[in-house]
Design a protein around this motif. Structure first.
Motif, mmCIF file in Angstrom:
data_model
loop_
_atom_site.group_PDB
_atom_site.id
_atom_site.type_symbol
_atom_site.label_atom_id
_atom_site.label_comp_id
_atom_site.label_asym_id
_atom_site.label_seq_id
_atom_site.Cartn_x
_atom_site.Cartn_y
_atom_site.Cartn_z
ATOM 1 N N ILE A 173 2.249 7.664 4.209
ATOM 2 C CA ILE A 173 2.856 8.123 5.414
ATOM 3 C C ILE A 173 2.581 7.147 6.508
ATOM 4 N N ILE A 174 1.412 6.555 6.629
ATOM 5 C CA ILE A 174 0.775 6.159 7.828
ATOM 6 C C ILE A 174 1.435 4.540 7.859
ATOM 7 N N LEU A 175 1.538 4.169 6.548
ATOM 8 C CA LEU A 175 2.149 2.878 6.443
ATOM 9 C C LEU A 175 3.650 2.696 6.679
ATOM 10 N N ILE A 176 4.430 3.892 6.696
ATOM 11 C CA ILE A 176 5.742 3.986 7.279
ATOM 12 C C ILE A 176 5.915 3.882 8.699
ATOM 13 N N ALA B 295 10.014 10.804 -1.330
ATOM 14 C CA ALA B 295 10.063 11.945 -0.827
ATOM 15 C C ALA B 295 9.497 12.098 0.508
ATOM 16 N N MET B 296 8.105 11.258 0.772
ATOM 17 C CA MET B 296 7.595 11.450 1.952
ATOM 18 C C MET B 296 8.347 10.673 3.062
ATOM 19 N N ALA B 297 8.933 9.458 2.382
ATOM 20 C CA ALA B 297 9.750 8.863 3.275
ATOM 21 C C ALA B 297 10.985 9.610 4.081
ATOM 22 N N GLY B 298 11.606 10.606 2.991
ATOM 23 C CA GLY B 298 12.518 11.412 3.149
ATOM 24 C C GLY B 298 12.109 12.408 4.620
ATOM 25 N N VAL B 299 11.009 12.751 4.514
ATOM 26 C CA VAL B 299 10.429 13.675 5.439
ATOM 27 C C VAL B 299 10.631 13.084 6.908
ATOM 28 N N ILE B 300 10.387 11.797 6.974
ATOM 29 C CA ILE B 300 10.694 11.242 8.480
ATOM 30 C C ILE B 300 11.874 10.579 8.464
ATOM 31 N N ALA C 288 13.651 2.827 4.440
ATOM 32 C CA ALA C 288 12.669 3.101 3.742
ATOM 33 C C ALA C 288 12.235 2.128 2.792
ATOM 34 N N LEU C 289 13.259 1.347 2.355
ATOM 35 C CA LEU C 289 12.739 0.139 1.363
ATOM 36 C C LEU C 289 11.610 -0.897 1.690
ATOM 37 N N PRO D 152 8.203 -1.041 13.368
ATOM 38 C CA PRO D 152 8.808 -1.965 14.246
ATOM 39 C C PRO D 152 9.462 -2.932 13.279
ATOM 40 N N PHE D 153 8.736 -3.328 12.280
ATOM 41 C CA PHE D 153 9.102 -4.331 11.265
ATOM 42 C C PHE D 153 10.477 -4.023 10.560
ATOM 43 N N THR D 154 10.318 -2.383 10.205
ATOM 44 C CA THR D 154 11.803 -2.024 9.591
ATOM 45 C C THR D 154 12.680 -2.110 10.542
ATOM 46 N N ASN D 155 12.738 -1.857 11.564
ATOM 47 C CA ASN D 155 13.502 -1.725 12.761
ATOM 48 C C ASN D 155 14.084 -3.392 12.942
ATOM 49 N N PHE D 156 13.278 -4.201 13.021
ATOM 50 C CA PHE D 156 13.660 -5.711 13.034
ATOM 51 C C PHE D 156 14.647 -6.074 11.909
ATOM 52 N N LEU D 157 14.014 -5.697 10.735
ATOM 53 C CA LEU D 157 14.604 -6.243 9.262
ATOM 54 C C LEU D 157 15.986 -5.411 8.994
#
Ligand code: ATP
Ligand code: MG
Lengths: 370, 222
Positions: free
Chosen positions: B74-77, B167-172, B97-98, B82-87
């Motif tokens: 959950i903390i890793l997400i 499922a955890m990723a879904g929550v956020i 989430a990938l 920033p990295f996800t946003n960039f990618l």
């Protein structure tokens, strides 16, 4: 017609020349080979300044007790282990100085079989045998043909599609042998190839190795701790102890005149304790009735194996075999036999003279002091 | 019956959420499989007495694997926002989430791959060397095929962990069953939705486990 005869003569001359030169040459030359392992601070010399020459087409045995350095030595031959110093030459290639790429090519000409077979469980028999061919870049159709030849050669016809887990130990080693021969190597290295097998299976694998040696003219280096293996298939033998070769020679020579204590111990493995036999015999001779006892010593006999029946036929005597042990080696029979000649003293003397003068069997008349 | 017990359930939404969960799980599983095998091979080959024995690379890979395995998912997400946003260009939806899913699961799988490779009989690798095999041949024709059942059961275990992660990723905000259960179920006190989502996830886990076990069994000829 004439050309046929001529061609035949030429081919024959060529083959003779080819085999003659082959016969005389050493395929494997090992020069001051040393391998040290460092275990922490300590250094352990597994192979110590070892020099050896192995001739083309022979089955060369290396025997030694556990820890003598046999496995390390044979792994140095194809550089699975890097030597600390010294050199290994196989054919015209100096293995110890080859580049990585050349070494890979050279290894395709050196077959190897292992105590625990080392087959890929994920591949069927035929795919295991095809593996070295894939490595050598042999095309698919040729690969299939060659695999079938090899399957037939090692006697596994019909089991091509089986997985190793469905085979017995002996059959697994046959796959190992077929795999090792796939790229038509000149040399076959065997590290304890029969040590995981029962005696009967051991013999069948040894027979297979001899037939391959004869059929293909393959040079075989055989590592073992069983004198039985040496006796049965080897032409020459070297005895290894603490990383060095302490004694070597023709198998018969080493069997009949072992010099080092280790060698004597190994010979005892197959011949039993000869000193004990001697004592037993002496006791036997104290007996009044035991006259005219001969000790016959067979060394590498092939022509005189029927000696006993010959004597019975040629002379009017009976022969009573008292004790003895004869064992077969690649170079003929070897062993000692105690026989008692019974009959007319004149006939007996003639028979003794015949053995002495007409055969190459070493004979000794055992005197009993009465 | 549906009206009484599952008054809040919308089948179209449930279907969409299930689809998203499958989507995230399968895509991240593919990424995890590839990256996990690469890292696992690197760990195995650069280890002591390995074919590419190399202390430095081994240390770096091991450090990377250990660090990312230590961070709770959950903390890793959050850390990777920033990295996800960039990618991906967004931090919402299944695609977003990938990266976190793969980076979270691949190090775990890499360790399983390493264990699987260590189980491969050293003698067989040696036999291949004695036949003159190149390192690439040893990797693709010996190490991977011989460790395949372990690699498959490893990826099965990883897949199940990944379903939990989705499922955890879904929550956020990543979508999927976790998202549906939290926003449409939990937050609106519609516990029937939470319940149905749980059942759906259990079924998905069972499906993956069944397929994984079946393939691993089929492959294992030992
Ligand atoms: N990789 C290694 N590192 C350190 N020492 C080793 C290594 N390989 C072998 N040795 C040591 O070298 C010596 C010779 O071992 P080797 O395996 O060659 O013996 P062997 O004659 O084949 O014995 P066995 O009949 O038990 O197979 C042993 O003392 C062994 O402990
Ligand atoms: Mg050994």
């Amino acid at each position: 017609m004439y050309t046929d005869v001529f061609l035949f003569a030429c081919r024959k001359a060529f083959f003779n020349g080819y085999f003659l030169t082959e016969e005389a040459s050493d395929v494997i030359k090992i020069d001051s080979l040393t391998k040290e392992f460092s275990i922490g601070e300590k250094k352990l010399t597994a192979v110590n300044d070892l020099s050896l020459e192995i001739q083309s087409g022979e089955i060369f045995g290396i025997i030694g007790y556990s820890g003598a350095g046999k496995s390390t030595f044979i792994r140095l031959l194809n550089r699975l282990e890097t030597p600390s110093s010294g050199s290994v030459t196989i054919g015209d290639k100096q293995i110890t100085t080859l580049s990585k790429k050349d070494l890979r090519n050279a290894r395709q000409d050196i077959g190897m079989i292992f105590q625990h077979f080392n087959l890929l469980w994920s591949r069927t028999v035929q795919d295991n045998i095809a593996f070295p061919l894939e490595i050598a870049g042999v095309g698919k159709s040729e690969r299939q043909k060659r695999v079938q030849e090899l399957v037939d050669l090692v006697g596994l016809t019909g089991r091509e599609k089986a997985y190793p887990s469905q085979l017995s130990g002996g059959q697994k080693q046959r796959v190992g042998i077929a795999r090792a021969l796939a790229n038509r190597p000149n040399v076959l290295l065997c590290d304890e190839a029969t040590s995981a097998l029962d005696p009967e299976t051991t013999n069948s694998i040894l027979d297979l190795l001899v037939s391959i040696n004869k059929k293909l003219g393959l040079t075989i280096v055989m590592i073992t701790h069983e004198m039985h293996v040496i006796r049965k298939i080897c032409d020459r033998v070297a005895v290894m102890e603490k990383g060095s070769i302490v004694e070597q020679g023709d198998v018969l020579e080493v069997f009949s005149h072992p010099k080092m204590p280790v060698t004597k111990k190994f010979v005892k493995q197959v011949m039993g304790d000869t000193d004990e036999d001697e004592a037993e015999m002496n006791q036997l001779f104290q007996n009044e009735n035991n006259r005219n006892v001969l000790r016959l010593h067979f060394i590498g006999e092939t022509t005189n194996q029927a000696l006993i029946s010959q004597l019975a036929k040629k002379f009017d005597i009976d022969l009573n075999i008292l004790q003895g042990k004869i064992t077969q080696t690649q170079r003929g029979a070897y062993g000692t036999l105690f026989v008692q000649l019974i009959g007319d003293q004149h006939e007996i003397d003639k028979a003794v003279q015949y053995i002495d003068e007409q055969t190459s069997v070493e004979m000794e008349v055992v005197e009993n002091e009465r | 019956m549906k009206d009484e017990f599952f008054a809040n359930l919308d089948l179209a939404e449930l279907y969409q959420a299930t689809y998203e969960t499958f989507y995230m799980t399968i895509l991240s599983l593919i990424g995890t499989f590839i990256i996990g095998i690469l890292l696992g091979l690197l760990l195995y080959l650069t280890a002591k007495d390995g074919i590419w024995q190399n202390k430095v690379i081994n240390w770096i890979v091991a450090a990377f694997v250990n660090i990312f395995r230590a961070i709770p998912f959950i903390i890793l997400i959050l850390l990777l926002f920033p990295f996800t946003n960039f990618l991906i260009g967004t931090v919402r939806g299944p695609n977003a989430a990938l990266p976190a899913l793969i980076i979270g699961a691949a190090p775990f799988y890499a360790r399983l791959v390493e264990i699987g490779l260590k189980e491969v009989d050293k003698g067989v690798v040696e036999a291949a060397k004695a036949m003159g095999a190149k390192t690439s041949t040893i990797i693709f024709k010996v190490l991977l095929p011989e460790s395949m059942p372990a690699l498959v059961s490893g990826i099965t275990v990883t897949a199940i962990a990944l379903i939990g992660y989705t499922a955890m990723a879904g929550v956020i905000g990543a979508g999927g069953l976790g998202n549906y259960a939290y926003y449409f179920g939990f937050q609106r006190r519609a516990f029937d939705i939470v319940f149905v989502c749980s059942v759906a996830i259990i079924v998905i886990v069972f499906i993956f486990q069944f397929i994984g076990d079946y393939i691993a069994n089929k492959l294992d000829k030992r």
